[in-house]
Scaffold this motif. Structure first.
Motif, PDB file in Angstrom:
ATOM      1  N   LEU A 185      58.652  -3.230  -8.493  1.00 34.54           N
ATOM      2  CA  LEU A 185      57.728  -4.547  -8.651  1.00 34.54           C
ATOM      3  C   LEU A 185      56.036  -4.423  -7.564  1.00 34.54           C
ATOM      4  N   ASN A 186      56.229  -3.973  -6.972  1.00 30.45           N
ATOM      5  CA  ASN A 186      55.099  -4.787  -5.218  1.00 30.45           C
ATOM      6  C   ASN A 186      54.473  -3.510  -5.752  1.00 30.45           C
ATOM      7  N   LYS A 187      54.996  -1.927  -5.782  1.00 33.30           N
ATOM      8  CA  LYS A 187      53.824  -1.124  -6.105  1.00 33.30           C
ATOM      9  C   LYS A 187      52.559  -0.861  -7.281  1.00 33.30           C
ATOM     10  N   PHE A 188      53.675  -1.636  -8.354  1.00 35.15           N
ATOM     11  CA  PHE A 188      52.750  -1.781  -9.345  1.00 35.15           C
ATOM     12  C   PHE A 188      52.202  -3.523  -9.922  1.00 35.15           C
ATOM     13  N   ASN A 189      51.692  -4.025  -8.826  1.00 33.94           N
ATOM     14  CA  ASN A 189      51.082  -5.659  -8.711  1.00 33.94           C
ATOM     15  C   ASN A 189      51.882  -6.207  -9.446  1.00 33.94           C
ATOM     16  N   TYR A 190      53.504  -5.876  -9.784  1.00 32.65           N
ATOM     17  CA  TYR A 190      54.296  -7.470 -10.067  1.00 32.65           C
ATOM     18  C   TYR A 190      54.779  -8.586  -9.230  1.00 32.65           C
ATOM     19  N   TYR A 191      53.996  -9.217  -8.154  1.00 30.19           N
ATOM     20  CA  TYR A 191      53.986  -9.459  -7.521  1.00 30.19           C
ATOM     21  C   TYR A 191      55.258 -11.601  -7.774  1.00 30.19           C
ATOM     22  N   ASP A 192      54.881 -11.491  -8.767  1.00 30.46           N
ATOM     23  CA  ASP A 192      55.512 -12.707  -9.365  1.00 30.46           C
ATOM     24  C   ASP A 192      56.738 -11.959  -9.282  1.00 30.46           C
ATOM     25  N   GLN A 193      57.332 -11.053 -10.498  1.00 35.12           N
ATOM     26  CA  GLN A 193      59.065 -10.351 -10.816  1.00 35.12           C
ATOM     27  C   GLN A 193      59.214 -10.326  -9.263  1.00 35.12           C
ATOM     28  N   ALA A 194      58.411  -9.386  -7.964  1.00 36.52           N
ATOM     29  CA  ALA A 194      59.056  -9.218  -6.960  1.00 36.52           C
ATOM     30  C   ALA A 194      59.396 -10.537  -6.455  1.00 36.52           C
ATOM     31  N   ILE A 195      58.816 -11.446  -6.075  1.00 31.98           N
ATOM     32  CA  ILE A 195      59.366 -12.953  -5.790  1.00 31.98           C
ATOM     33  C   ILE A 195      60.541 -13.296  -6.175  1.00 31.98           C
ATOM     34  N   HIS A 196      60.957 -13.537  -7.697  1.00 35.56           N
ATOM     35  CA  HIS A 196      62.122 -13.397  -7.820  1.00 35.56           C
ATOM     36  C   HIS A 196      62.807 -12.784  -7.640  1.00 35.56           C
TER      37      HIS A 196
END
Length: 136
Positions: free
Chosen positions: A18-29
């Motif tokens: 998720l971080n690799k594709f800039n989905y930071y909110d989802q990565a935090i989840h």
């Protein structure tokens, strides 16, 4: 029981993707749930029975909190009896992680890579402390 560990590990793997594709909110989840699923494993490993769990969930709901808070509370209550320093550290780290997860899920603001990395660090730190206690 081992399924919680596998779920936790898979959530950690998802964080990197998720971080690799800039989905930071989802990565935090995913960081939060990687931590929570390991806490669930920890509680089972320490022999917390179904009656204790139901009681903790009931108390949590009476306080306006959810099931997650019950699992966390059970773990913290166990830790408090064996090591107050670790209890304070885990209380702080889980609290910060929960705040990040709440912001990621409910805030209109998009969170950053730095916040995602901090959430992942916190999740790994909590898991490491708990692994040390159960000797994994």
């Amino acid at each position: 029981m081992a399924d919680f560990v596998q779920k936790s590990d898979r959530n950690e793997e998802a964080v990197a993707l998720l971080n690799k594709f800039n989905y930071y909110d989802q990565a935090i989840h995913c960081s939060y749930y990687a931590c929570l699923q390991f806490i669930m494993f920890f509680n089972l490993k320490k022999g917390i029975d179904e009656t204790s769990l139901k009681h903790a969930v009931s108390q949590s709901k009476q306080k306006g909190q959810g099931t997650n808070a019950a699992y966390i509370s059970l773990m913290l209550n166990y830790i408090k009896r064996i090591d107050v320093r670790v209890f304070r550290n885990l209380t702080r780290d889980v609290g910060k992680l929960k705040t990040l997860r709440t912001d990621a899920d409910y805030s209109e603001r998009m969170l950053s890579i730095l916040e995602s990395e901090e959430a992942f660090r916190l999740a790994k730190s909590v898991k490491s402390e708990l692994k040390g206690i159960i000797k994994i």
